[in-house]
Design a protein around this motif. Structure first.
Motif, PDB file in Angstrom:
ATOM      1  N   UNK A   1       0.860  -1.168   0.000  1.00  0.00           N
ATOM      2  CA  UNK A   1       0.000   0.000   0.000  1.00  0.00           C
ATOM      3  C   UNK A   1       0.899   1.222   0.000  1.00  0.00           C
ATOM      4  N   UNK A   2       0.866   1.929  -1.092  1.00  0.00           N
ATOM      5  CA  UNK A   2       1.793   3.035  -1.316  1.00  0.00           C
ATOM      6  C   UNK A   2       1.681   4.104  -0.241  1.00  0.00           C
ATOM      7  N   UNK A   3       2.840   4.591   0.163  1.00  0.00           N
ATOM      8  CA  UNK A   3       2.861   5.641   1.159  1.00  0.00           C
ATOM      9  C   UNK A   3       2.635   5.138   2.560  1.00  0.00           C
ATOM     10  N   UNK A   4       2.421   3.829   2.751  1.00  0.00           N
ATOM     11  CA  UNK A   4       2.136   3.342   4.088  1.00  0.00           C
ATOM     12  C   UNK A   4       2.977   2.111   4.444  1.00  0.00           C
ATOM     13  N   UNK A   5       2.807   1.008   3.754  1.00  0.00           N
ATOM     14  CA  UNK A   5       3.685  -0.117   4.055  1.00  0.00           C
ATOM     15  C   UNK A   5       3.760  -1.146   2.939  1.00  0.00           C
ATOM     16  N   UNK A   6       4.826  -1.974   3.008  1.00  0.00           N
ATOM     17  CA  UNK A   6       4.991  -3.064   2.065  1.00  0.00           C
ATOM     18  C   UNK A   6       5.276  -4.328   2.860  1.00  0.00           C
ATOM     19  N   UNK A   7       4.540  -5.379   2.548  1.00  0.00           N
ATOM     20  CA  UNK A   7       4.752  -6.658   3.228  1.00  0.00           C
ATOM     21  C   UNK A   7       5.472  -7.590   2.265  1.00  0.00           C
ATOM     22  N   UNK A   8       6.649  -8.068   2.669  1.00  0.00           N
ATOM     23  CA  UNK A   8       7.409  -8.992   1.843  1.00  0.00           C
ATOM     24  C   UNK A   8       7.466 -10.338   2.540  1.00  0.00           C
ATOM     25  N   UNK A   9       7.226 -11.400   1.762  1.00  0.00           N
ATOM     26  CA  UNK A   9       7.269 -12.749   2.308  1.00  0.00           C
ATOM     27  C   UNK A   9       8.479 -13.468   1.776  1.00  0.00           C
ATOM     28  N   UNK A  10       8.999 -14.390   2.563  1.00  0.00           N
ATOM     29  CA  UNK A  10      10.084 -15.235   2.100  1.00  0.00           C
ATOM     30  C   UNK A  10       9.598 -16.065   0.913  1.00  0.00           C
ATOM     31  N   UNK A  11      10.449 -16.170  -0.146  1.00  0.00           N
ATOM     32  CA  UNK A  11      10.053 -16.985  -1.289  1.00  0.00           C
ATOM     33  C   UNK A  11      10.654 -18.377  -1.109  1.00  0.00           C
ATOM     34  N   UNK A  12       9.801 -19.350  -0.852  1.00  0.00           N
ATOM     35  CA  UNK A  12      10.297 -20.696  -0.539  1.00  0.00           C
ATOM     36  C   UNK A  12      11.013 -21.343  -1.718  1.00  0.00           C
ATOM     37  N   UNK A  13      10.590 -20.982  -2.943  1.00  0.00           N
ATOM     38  CA  UNK A  13      11.197 -21.605  -4.115  1.00  0.00           C
ATOM     39  C   UNK A  13      12.451 -20.915  -4.598  1.00  0.00           C
ATOM     40  N   UNK A  14      12.999 -19.984  -3.792  1.00  0.00           N
ATOM     41  CA  UNK A  14      14.173 -19.221  -4.229  1.00  0.00           C
ATOM     42  C   UNK A  14      15.360 -20.154  -4.477  1.00  0.00           C
ATOM     43  N   UNK A  15      15.931 -20.105  -5.698  1.00  0.00           N
ATOM     44  CA  UNK A  15      16.979 -21.066  -6.038  1.00  0.00           C
ATOM     45  C   UNK A  15      18.372 -20.704  -5.529  1.00  0.00           C
ATOM     46  N   UNK A  16      18.590 -19.499  -5.043  1.00  0.00           N
ATOM     47  CA  UNK A  16      19.944 -19.076  -4.673  1.00  0.00           C
ATOM     48  C   UNK A  16      20.391 -19.644  -3.340  1.00  0.00           C
ATOM     49  N   UNK A  17      21.657 -19.387  -2.993  1.00  0.00           N
ATOM     50  CA  UNK A  17      22.196 -19.890  -1.737  1.00  0.00           C
ATOM     51  C   UNK A  17      21.881 -18.948  -0.573  1.00  0.00           C
ATOM     52  N   UNK A  18      21.599 -17.696  -0.873  1.00  0.00           N
ATOM     53  CA  UNK A  18      21.324 -16.729   0.196  1.00  0.00           C
ATOM     54  C   UNK A  18      19.831 -16.660   0.498  1.00  0.00           C
TER      55      UNK A  18
END
Lengths: 310, 541
Positions: free
Chosen positions: B219-236
């Protein structure tokens, strides 16, 4: 009555055009380049700058910019887009206004109930202990700057007693807004109390009051109808203009409690030279002022039947 | 009754006015361990969240979570390491062949291919897209056609970029640039999914990338919710369940929320709270060097400030500034006195060396002598210009002037010149309206010595606001860029820096540190050299 309201509404059109033009022109003549400011301390390449200015229409002469702006507002209800992140201004205003209105409503209810309540107590007991207590209390409130009051409330109730959250969260619930509303409405509360008190103390000595008492009317009716109705006219005038002031946002209070309302948007738009946002905001505020002053004028007739509008 | 009719009108209008108020509700609970959500302070990003359009920290925070590029800078050392790049090969420092690793996808399932990169870079460079970081692609052949200095573009794509296979593409540069691969960790070089081009508005409302996090809601100007991406292929992979970025309009407010336990991480501790930090947070306060340097630039375009022999005047002024005292008293050690024109985050291998030496040491007697030998301050008085609206510049400018005045024994030698807004300040600086020294800040784009020198001091470079110019400096920078051996290239850049020192082309003041505070709910909080928290490594207790 209907014709009077219609005439007042028509009068708003030239006022609306005049204020938007004034604000538009003033923002335009502020120094600095809002597009260049977006690039931070780093240099901007001239081609991107020129393209961005062209996209926003900032390369046109001022009268043409104003013309485009006004036609978009009137024909499409389009207030333009922000320079900094390309958000439509209507969306920015749509985010900021509800929370400011919530806060203003709470602050208004607070100053209305407590202001008039304290004023009545003081007015009826003019010159006695209760009156002096109210006078001293309101004097105290009036002499404390708003940010001091804000920080004191935060310190005491949030950090020492732990009754409230120090800041308004992103959900912006009603209960979180109580503390900021008290800070915001505090000053007006003092004015309302003092106005009510003076007006009542004066009217207590009026001829019609003596007549009402002599007629043998019950005290409740003498005070509740005859005295109150006549004493409320100056208070209502003040409350009316205060709605506009509350809606205009409270830069300081909003900043202290992290409320993302109109005050913060106005402050940011001025420092960043966001012309379209500022004009949009001010336009709406002008309309709020015009409508409330109309309401106040209509309320006069309710309070004093001698006032009539043809 | 007449009054009743009036009351009806008034009541109706009031009801309409009040009906528009809204009410919110809800709340978020956070678990612990690997699923725990971290809340962090944020500011409204200045630009739409396109990778090539984000040039400030707030937008950069999000990009660092949802994007991974060909290279990734090590959060501790700043070294550029391969991330999506399997290999980047070159024989002549001009033509590069890039091979993208197999198995990477965007969080919407789309494969990351060579085309994802080439399309993204072409988008970023093209004039019609108005991307603020377009100049990053300026080294690529064909940039002039898609982004001409004047007039309309004559090509849609850059001729220097060619897709040669599903996972390979070639890059042709206009000049030799041996460290080019190391610049590819910058967010502007991120790959973009097809959705970015086909439904741009929807992408901006909810960006999709290939990093360890996905955007859950924004929601612009207020907050952003980010979730962990379980399928992320990288090591980090993310060590926590997600990050909630909350917008604060005032960093003092964010700090009080941290102290009250409503917020887990604040990455900008306000200057006024620095004295309370140890009492409030104890060891949960970080203060680490970042790739930011503050300098005083000179208006070389003004004849009064561009006379032969004035390098002595500039060196004298540099020696009249008591950096140790100012960083300690005004900045509470969140700045480190500068000893060169780069940054300690580069490390000795990267080119950081105390080149400025005694010219950056406080020495009032020598300063007075040098200023006199250099012809004295033009006009007897100089101003230091700064913008008064952000960054509390007034305090240090006054302190610098005070220090210069004391050293020179002249109360009128230096005064501050505040300019109301940042937009106005930048407009005056970039149109060469300065009449005396002015403040300059540089935050690195990528941790290379080249980035601290070329854009700022090369003749007519994009951020060379003072119009400093020295043919010897230019020659050495060109030689360094052409040098394929990294160590030799760094050596040549340092020689160029020596030239800069001889001219005292700008006075280095101090390196800015990144500061952050965190709650006792989280641990393993660090800042990378860009002063952005390393979100994926934060652990919730």
């Amino acid at each position: 009555m209907g014709r009077y309201v219609a005439r007042r509404l028509l009068q708003m059109i030239p006022v609306f055009l005049g204020t938007t033009f004034l604000i538009f022109f003033m923002v335009y003549s502020l120094p600095g380049d809002p597009v260049l400011g977006l690039f931070g301390d780093k240099g901007a390449d001239p081609a991107t700058l020129a393209a961005k200015r062209h996209e926003l229409g900032l390369d046109l002469p001022i009268w043409q910019q104003y013309w485009n702006y006004m036609t978009n507002i009137i024909l499409h209800f389009d207030f333009g887009t922000q320079i900094r992140n390309g958000r439509p201004v209507t969306e920015v205003l749509g985010d900021a206004f509800p929370i400011t209105m919530q806060l203003a409503a709470l602050a208004f209810a607070f100053e209305l109930t407590f202001g008039i309540g304290l004023g009545i107590i003081a007015g009826l007991k003019a010159g006695r202990l209760a009156d002096n207590a109210v006078l001293i209390f309101t004097l105290l409130i009036m002499s404390i700057p708003v940010f001091v009051l804000g920080f004191i409330i935060k310190m005491v109730f949030a950090f020492q007693l732990g009754w409230i959250e120090p800041n308004v969260s992103t959900e912006q619930n009603w209960d979180e807004l109580i503390a900021p509303a008290i800070v915001l409405g505090g000053l007006s509360l003092a004015y309302v109390a003092r106005l009510t008190r003076t007006s009542m103390a004066e009217n207590l000595r009026a001829d019609y009051m003596r007549t009402a008492v002599a007629k043998g009317l019950p005290r409740r009716r003498v005070i509740g109808v005859h005295l109150m109705r006549n004493s409320m006219i100056p208070v209502v005038t003040f409350l009316g203009t205060d709605i506009g002031a509350l809606m205009g946002g409270a830069v300081v209070t909003e900043g202290i409690f992290n409320i993302k309302g109109v005050g913060g948007v106005i402050y940011e738009s001025i420092t960043r030279r966001e012309g379209s946002t500022l004009v949009g905001l001010v336009t709406i505020l002008v309309i709020v002022y015009l409508v409330t002053s109309l309401l106040i004028d209509l309320l006069y007739a309710v309070l004093d039947p001698r006032i009539r509008y043809a | 009754m007449r009054g009743a009719t009036h009351a009806k009108w008034a009541a109706l209008a009031t009801a309409v006015a009040l009906a528009a108020t809204a009410c919110g509700g809800g709340g978020d609970g956070g678990g612990g361990g690997a699923d725990g959500v971290v809340s962090s302070s944020w500011g409204d990003p200045q630009n739409p969240l396109e990778p090539a359009n984000t040039n400030e920290v707030q937008g950069g925070k999000v990009l660092s979570m949802i994007f991974r590029g060909l290279k990734q800078y090590d959060p501790k050392t700043g070294e550029a390491k391969d991330m999506l790049a399997e290999k980047i090969e070159t024989t002549d420092s001009t033509n590069f062949t890039v091979t993208v690793k197999d198995g990477w996808t965007f969080s919407n399932g789309e494969q990351v291919t060579a085309k994802s990169f080439v399309d993204a870079w072409n988008y970023g460079a093209h004039l019609k897209n108005n991307q603020k970081n377009a100049y990053f692609f300026g080294y690529i052949d064909g940039y002039d056609q898609v982004h001409p200095e004047k007039g309309a573009p004559t090509a849609e794509t850059m001729s220097g970029l060619k897709v040669t296979g599903p996972r390979t593409f070639t890059v042709k540069l206009t000049q030799k640039f041996s460290t080019f691969p190391d610049t590819l960790g910058y967010a502007a070089f991120s790959p973009l999914p097809q959705a970015f081009f086909t439904d741009h508005a929807a992408w901006l409302a909810k960006p999709v990338g290939n990093g360890p996090y996905t955007v859950d809601s924004y929601s612009r100007g207020s907050q952003m919710v980010l979730k962990k991406w379980d399928g992320y292929p990288g090591t980090d992979k993310a060590q926590n369940g997600g990050i909630t970025l909350k917008v604060y309009t005032d960093n003092n407010t964010a700090y009080t929320d941290l102290v009250a336990g409503n917020l887990d991480l604040v990455d900008d501790v306000p200057a006024s709270q620095l004295k309370n930090v140890s009492a409030d947070l104890g060891d949960r306060y970080i203060n680490t060097p970042a790739g930011i340097i503050q300098t005083l630039s000179f208006p070389f375009y003004d004849p009064a400030w561009n006379k032969p022999g004035q390098e002595k005047l500039r060196t004298g002024l540099s020696m009249a500034i008591n950096r140790d005292q100012i960083t300690e008293t005004i900045f509470q050690k969140t700045r480190t006195p500068a000893k060169d024109w780069t940054s300690p985050v580069l490390g000795a291998d990267g080119g950081y060396k105390e080149i400025c030496g005694s010219a950056c040491e406080y020495n009032p007697t020598e300063a007075k002598k040098l200023v006199a030998e250099g012809g004295g301050i033009p006009g007897g008085t100089m101003t230091i210009s700064y913008n008064a609206d952000t960054g509390s510049h007034k305090e240090w400018v006054d302190a610098v002037c005070n220090s210069i005045n004391n050293a020179l024994g002249n109360n009128k030698a230096c005064v501050g010149n505040p300019i109301g807004t940042f937009a106005d300040f930048r407009a005056q600086v970039s149109t060469q309206k300065m009449k005396g020294p002015f403040r300059a800040g540089w935050q690195m784009d990528y941790p290379l010595i080249q980035n601290f020198l070329q854009p700022l001091y090369f003749t007519n470079a994009s951020s060379n606001d003072g119009k400093y110019s020295d043919p010897e400096f230019d020659k050495l920078v060109n030689q360094a860029n052409a040098e394929t051996d990294t160590t030799k290239a760094v050596g040549l850049f340092q020689q160029a820096e020596e030239v800069l020192k001889g001219d005292m082309g700008a006075i280095p003041l101090w390196y800015q540190n990144g500061s952050a505070g965190y709650s006792d709910r989280v641990e393993n909080v660090t800042l990378n050299p860009f002063s952005v928290p390393v979100y994926d490594q934060i652990k919730v207790k």
